[in-house]
Each structure stands twice: as C-alpha cells, then as structure tokens.
Design an enzyme around this catalytic site. Sequence first.
Site, PDB file in Angstrom:
ATOM      1  N   THR A 173      78.950 124.688  71.344  1.00 19.47           N
ATOM      2  CA  THR A 173      78.583 126.007  71.549  1.00 19.47           C
ATOM      3  C   THR A 173      78.624 126.715  72.716  1.00 19.47           C
ATOM      4  O   THR A 173      78.983 128.180  72.929  1.00 19.47           O
ATOM      5  CB  THR A 173      77.307 126.253  70.759  1.00 19.47           C
ATOM      6  OG1 THR A 173      77.213 125.476  69.439  1.00 19.47           O
ATOM      7  CG2 THR A 173      76.724 127.564  70.486  1.00 19.47           C
ATOM      8  N   GLY A 174      78.163 126.230  73.689  1.00 17.92           N
ATOM      9  CA  GLY A 174      77.943 126.950  75.122  1.00 17.92           C
ATOM     10  C   GLY A 174      79.372 127.357  75.478  1.00 17.92           C
ATOM     11  O   GLY A 174      79.637 128.280  76.255  1.00 17.92           O
ATOM     12  N   LYS A 188      67.579 135.122  69.483  1.00 15.78           N
ATOM     13  CA  LYS A 188      67.978 134.526  68.217  1.00 15.78           C
ATOM     14  C   LYS A 188      67.476 133.283  67.996  1.00 15.78           C
ATOM     15  O   LYS A 188      68.096 132.139  68.967  1.00 15.78           O
ATOM     16  CB  LYS A 188      69.337 134.455  67.994  1.00 15.78           C
ATOM     17  CG  LYS A 188      69.882 134.308  66.419  1.00 15.78           C
ATOM     18  CD  LYS A 188      71.314 133.848  66.358  1.00 15.78           C
ATOM     19  CE  LYS A 188      71.447 132.344  66.559  1.00 15.78           C
ATOM     20  NZ  LYS A 188      70.729 131.482  65.485  1.00 15.78           N
ATOM     21  N   GLY A 235      71.680 124.523  73.718  1.00 17.92           N
ATOM     22  CA  GLY A 235      72.238 124.173  72.683  1.00 17.92           C
ATOM     23  C   GLY A 235      73.382 123.125  73.052  1.00 17.92           C
ATOM     24  O   GLY A 235      73.470 122.565  74.094  1.00 17.92           O
ATOM     25  N   SER A 236      74.209 123.098  72.053  1.00 15.55           N
ATOM     26  CA  SER A 236      75.270 122.024  72.466  1.00 15.55           C
ATOM     27  C   SER A 236      76.503 122.453  73.319  1.00 15.55           C
ATOM     28  O   SER A 236      76.528 123.705  73.643  1.00 15.55           O
ATOM     29  CB  SER A 236      75.863 121.524  71.030  1.00 15.55           C
ATOM     30  OG  SER A 236      76.690 122.702  70.662  1.00 15.55           O
ATOM     31  N   THR A 237      76.986 121.659  73.890  1.00 12.41           N
ATOM     32  CA  THR A 237      77.970 122.042  74.795  1.00 12.41           C
ATOM     33  C   THR A 237      79.130 122.725  74.036  1.00 12.41           C
ATOM     34  O   THR A 237      79.706 123.570  74.723  1.00 12.41           O
ATOM     35  CB  THR A 237      78.613 120.489  75.370  1.00 12.41           C
ATOM     36  OG1 THR A 237      77.601 119.963  76.310  1.00 12.41           O
ATOM     37  CG2 THR A 237      79.870 121.016  76.358  1.00 12.41           C
ATOM     38  N   GLU A 245      72.320 125.778  79.049  1.00 12.37           N
ATOM     39  CA  GLU A 245      71.651 124.204  78.888  1.00 12.37           C
ATOM     40  C   GLU A 245      71.989 123.727  77.761  1.00 12.37           C
ATOM     41  O   GLU A 245      71.970 123.895  76.569  1.00 12.37           O
ATOM     42  CB  GLU A 245      69.916 124.538  78.745  1.00 12.37           C
ATOM     43  CG  GLU A 245      69.225 125.117  79.989  1.00 12.37           C
ATOM     44  CD  GLU A 245      69.245 124.240  81.215  1.00 12.37           C
ATOM     45  OE1 GLU A 245      69.522 123.007  81.029  1.00 12.37           O
ATOM     46  OE2 GLU A 245      69.154 124.875  82.275  1.00 12.37           O
ATOM     47  N   CYS A 259      67.407 116.748  74.158  1.00 12.21           N
ATOM     48  CA  CYS A 259      68.453 116.923  75.061  1.00 12.21           C
ATOM     49  C   CYS A 259      68.682 115.743  76.208  1.00 12.21           C
ATOM     50  O   CYS A 259      69.699 115.433  76.430  1.00 12.21           O
ATOM     51  CB  CYS A 259      68.579 118.296  75.751  1.00 12.21           C
ATOM     52  SG  CYS A 259      67.056 118.606  76.540  1.00 12.21           S
TER      53      CYS A 259
END
Length: 490
Positions: A239-240, A182, A235-237, A258, A293
């Site tokens: 969302t992780g 995605k 992506g962002s922390t 990541e 990043c």
Amino acid sequence: MASFDPDRIEIPNGHYIHAALVRGPGALGVSRPSDAAPYAELPMADAERVDEAVASARRAFQTSGWASQPPRERARVMRRWADLIDADIDYLAALEALGSTRPIDQARAWDVPYTAEGIRFFAEFADKHGGEVAATGHASLGMQIAEPLGVVGAIAPWNFPLSMTCWKVAPALAAGNTVVLKPSELTPFTAVRLAALAIDAGMPPGVFNVIQGNGATTGDTLCRHPDVAKITFTGSTATGRHIMGACAETGPKPVTLELGGKSPQLVFADIPDIERTADTLAAAITGNAGQVCVAGSRLLIERSLLEPMLERLQTRFDALTPGLTWQSGTRFSPIVSEGQMQRIESVVTRAREAGADVVAGGGRFDTAAGGFYRPTILQVQSARNPAVEEEIFGPVLSVQTFDTEEEALALAEHEVYGLAAGVHTADISRALRATRRLSAGTVWVNRYGRSNDYILPTGGYKRSGIGRDLGRAAFEANLHHKSVLIGIDG
Ligand code: NAD
C-alpha cells in the site's frame, strides 16, 4: 472488573467533519474480530465527502488560529485533550476492545494511556522549537523560519487503532497543521471518539477531521487531493508503494511511510538466562497475535540452543488460549478478519510445501467462535522459504540455526524489510558489532519491543519505510522552512 457487554456499547458511527458526526454515502460492514459478528455499517467517503473534510481542514488552517496562536496555547489544548482521553478510559478502552484485536485489559493498561501520553509528548514540542539565524554578511539578516505544512492527510492501519492514530496525528497537530485522518475500515470508531474529545478540549472545529472508507476509494482520493500538503501513512509495503505513486502523480507531495517488517531475533548461546530470553521471544511473536509491525518473526538461534529453546517456546505457546477481547483475563488476541486469517494460512501452507517443518501450532484453534490462529513455529532449512521471505502478520515464527556470528548476521539480512531486530547475548562487544551491521531502523539488545517512551524515532530501513514516527523527527517531518533575507544596510 473490566469485562463488558459488547452489545451495549454506543458506536460513534460516521465521519467526523468540522466537529460534527456525519453519515453517508455508502456502507461497509464492520465485524468484531473476537466472534466475527457484524456490528455496524460504516459510511464510505466518496470524492465529495473527502473534499468536504479537506475544505474544513483548510479553512481551519487558515482561519481558526490553530497555526497562528501562541504555540503554548496549542500545547495547552493538546494536554487537556490527553487528560480527557485518560478520563474516558472506560468507554474508549471498551470501544477499542470491541472492534479490534486488543484485549480489554491491554487496551486499559497500554493503548489508552499510551495514546494520551503520546499527545502530551508531542504537545511539548509546540513551543520548544525554533528556526535559525543564518551566517550572512552584515548587510543583511538571514533567517530560517519553521512553519506548518497545512492540511496533513493521515492513513492508519488496524493493528493498534488508537496508538497508531496518535503517532500519525499528534505530531502533525502539535506543529500547527490541521489533519484529515482515514482510519482502517476494519477498526474505524475510536478515532472518531478521539476527534470528539479534541473538540471538548478546546481544539477548533476542522482542525482534526476523520473520514471513513476503504483504501482504494477513500484513501486514494485523500492522497490525490490537491489541498493535502503531505501524507503520513502506516500500513503494508504494497500500500505504501501505491500511496507514494498517488502522491507523486498529483504532487509531488511529501510522504512519511511506516511499512511492513520481517524482523530477526539473533540468539547466541551465551545468553545468561534462557527462561528470560524465551519469555521475550514468545511475547515478541504472540503479542497481539503477531499482528505487530515489529513482531520478532524470524528466530535465528545458535545451533546448540535450538532444542532447549524450542521446548521452552512450546510451553509458553501452550499457555495461550483464545479469549474474547471484551473479557478481562484474555491475553491472546484474535486475528482481525477472515481475509487476514486466510493470508496467514496461505503463507503457512506454502512454507510447508517449500519444506518447512511445523514444530508447534500450524492451524486455527477450532474451539473459538471467531478466528484465532495457534502460535506456530516453522523450522526452515532455506532462507528461500515463504515463512522467511513474507510478512505473515500472525503468530508464526520461522526458525533458522547458525554456527557463527558471521552466519547469524548474514541470515539476519532480509532482501525487502529492515524495520527492527533483536540481539540476545551476554557479550557486549558482539552486541555492538551486530548493532552496527544490522539493516534495521530499530535494534533491541537483550530485550524486544518498545518501552512507553516516545523519544526514540521509529521507522524502516530498506522497504520498511521512509521517514520516522515518534521522537523529534516525527514532529519536524510536519514542518517546512522558509528562508528570509532582510536588507539592513540602510
Ligand atoms: P494496509 O496497507 O492494508 O492498510 C493500511 C491503511 O491504508 C488502511 O487504512 C487502508 O484502508 C489504507 N489503504 C489501503 N489501500 C490504500 C490505497 N490504495 N490508498 C490509500 N490508502 C489505502 O495495512 P493493514 O493491513 O491495515 O496493516 C498491516 C500492515 O501495517 C503491516 O504490513 C504492518 O507491518 C504495517 N504496520 C507498520 C507499522 C510501522 O510502524 N512500520 C506499524 C503498524 C503496522
């Protein structure tokens, strides 16, 4: 001339499932970052569409021969795929530049060739790894066999759409897995082109599928799908954290994450060439308009160097003017979306309220049609300032001074992030001491930023991530091991 007409690019709009472009259901508007013009209505995969893509990947894993063929064949297909990507540079670079923050010259010089090289790099692991024969008694033979996981779900960000797709997808495929990717809903189309080129290269249908949609619906459904063996995410922390939760609730299944960063650059007064260091610092926060990043977003500088360095950074920042990503010569990128622009503005406002001084920039360029943010320097007195604490993901550099090495290392330590760090000094012992002490997945000494080598793994300490992309580590993270014990005592 690499400039192109953005209204005359064909858009491969849809999901790409089992070697076919499919539309529907739903629609999400997609705009060009350079001028905010809407240019496509993106379908959004619901649970049924996600299921269709995962079923295609599962079938391909079981029956297409991708996992079971001699690995050298897999490598050959991937190398052919990389060659087709190189040959497609005119279209692929234009498609990338149209829909993302990547200026066309950079998309041609970096994003497309780097993506092709990454696929070649990982292809080489396909037939250059093995298992182990274990130390068992002579009555049996013990082996560990490395096997692919099955269907890998990959979720990518918008900041480097092509190369982030490569980082996620290439090691998974080289290891014999099949993939459902995605892409970011902000930059969805170059991944579809990559998937179509993979088919042209001889990859069986269903081995690499792309589904379109947002995170909360499509991304979350992919993470929770019972037939997805692993999620690899960039992506962002924040969302992780969601993704790890979804994978725990419905698995548990392994994740590679990541995530974000707030990377310090330590500059000591003994640097031999202030102009060169200034070039490095400026590029590290203005490249892709700071939407990187590993952006070097926290400058920690020895007090005596502060004024001369700020002066030089200002000169370099002044030379950067906004430009449309489809015009050759553009060096400075737009901000990807109005939402991202408002995030940048919010942090800068709060940073000022908390006492930060604006040394350069501090707002939007008002001449450009789209959203361009001025390269900005915020000098802060306290580490408890939003400019130091929060990932901004824009061209905004916080500056703090230090008097001793110990103070520099203490300031470098971030409560949340540990993705990368830079050390600039002529003293090799100091550089090595700092390298050992810094909590960062990558440390650059007297340079900043990646080379185009794929061999060094990348990833985060602290909450900047789990696992590693790139290098052998990324390939191995797409395998699991089966222990086999054979009785041979007659
Ligand atoms: P993001 O976290 O908003 O979105 C990334 C992807 O996750 C998108 O495809 C999005 O649709 C999807 N997503 C969002 N919510 C989801 C959910 N609940 N479930 C499943 N998927 C979901 O990040 P972004 O704004 O696209 O990218 C910027 C961030 O990425 C920054 O924090 C940056 O530091 C990070 N990044 C990290 C690296 C690295 O190597 N560590 C590289 C590039 C970017």
